[in-house]
Design an enzyme around this catalytic site. Structure first.
Site, PDB file in Angstrom:
ATOM      1  N   HIS A  16      -1.481   8.302  -6.899  1.00 22.32           N
ATOM      2  CA  HIS A  16      -1.883   8.459  -5.504  1.00 22.32           C
ATOM      3  C   HIS A  16      -1.670   7.146  -4.754  1.00 22.32           C
ATOM      4  CE1 HIS A  16      -3.520  12.434  -6.161  1.00 22.32           C
ATOM      5  NE2 HIS A  16      -3.987  11.972  -7.307  1.00 22.32           N
ATOM      6  N   CYS A  17      -1.641   7.241  -3.446  1.00 23.37           N
ATOM      7  CA  CYS A  17      -1.442   6.095  -2.569  1.00 23.37           C
ATOM      8  C   CYS A  17      -2.457   5.000  -2.906  1.00 23.37           C
ATOM      9  CB  CYS A  17      -1.590   6.541  -1.121  1.00 23.37           C
ATOM     10  SG  CYS A  17      -1.230   5.232   0.060  1.00 23.37           S
ATOM     11  N   PRO A  18      -2.023   3.777  -2.984  1.00 23.21           N
ATOM     12  CA  PRO A  18      -0.717   3.209  -2.661  1.00 23.21           C
ATOM     13  C   PRO A  18       0.188   3.010  -3.877  1.00 23.21           C
ATOM     14  CG  PRO A  18      -2.252   1.410  -2.873  1.00 23.21           C
ATOM     15  CD  PRO A  18      -3.021   2.695  -3.168  1.00 23.21           C
TER      16      PRO A  18
END
Length: 91
Positions: A16-18
């Site tokens: 998941h981000c980042p």
């Protein structure tokens, strides 16, 4: 999958981000000007994150694809699709 010669493939599925942007930056040194990096992700946020992050790193988004393909991560998380990005180094 488009007919593009890929020099480096970065598998960010389940991240998941980042994390996908961090992985993209870590692998940037593996390609030269004109080479293509493929990013494979399962996080739909990549549609908003990858294009501007690519530009800031001197990469051009050649194409991006959303593929309906189930994926189960090592932790058991389930995803319905993959996001593929083909990025060419311009600088």
């Amino acid at each position: 999958m488009p007919d593009i010669a890929v020099k480096v493939k970065v598998d960010c599925r389940g991240m998941h981000c980042p994390a996908h942007v961090v992985m993209m930056r870590r692998n940037l040194s593996q390609i030269g000007v004109g080479d293509v990096m493929e990013i494979i992700a399962t996080d739909p946020a990549t549609e908003k994150d990858i294009p501007p992050a690519s530009r800031s790193m001197g990469l051009e988004v050649l194409t991006q694809e959303v593929i309906d393909k189930p994926y189960v991560s090592d932790t058991g998380a389930k995803y319905d699709r993959e996001y593929h990005y083909y990025l060419r180094k311009n600088e």
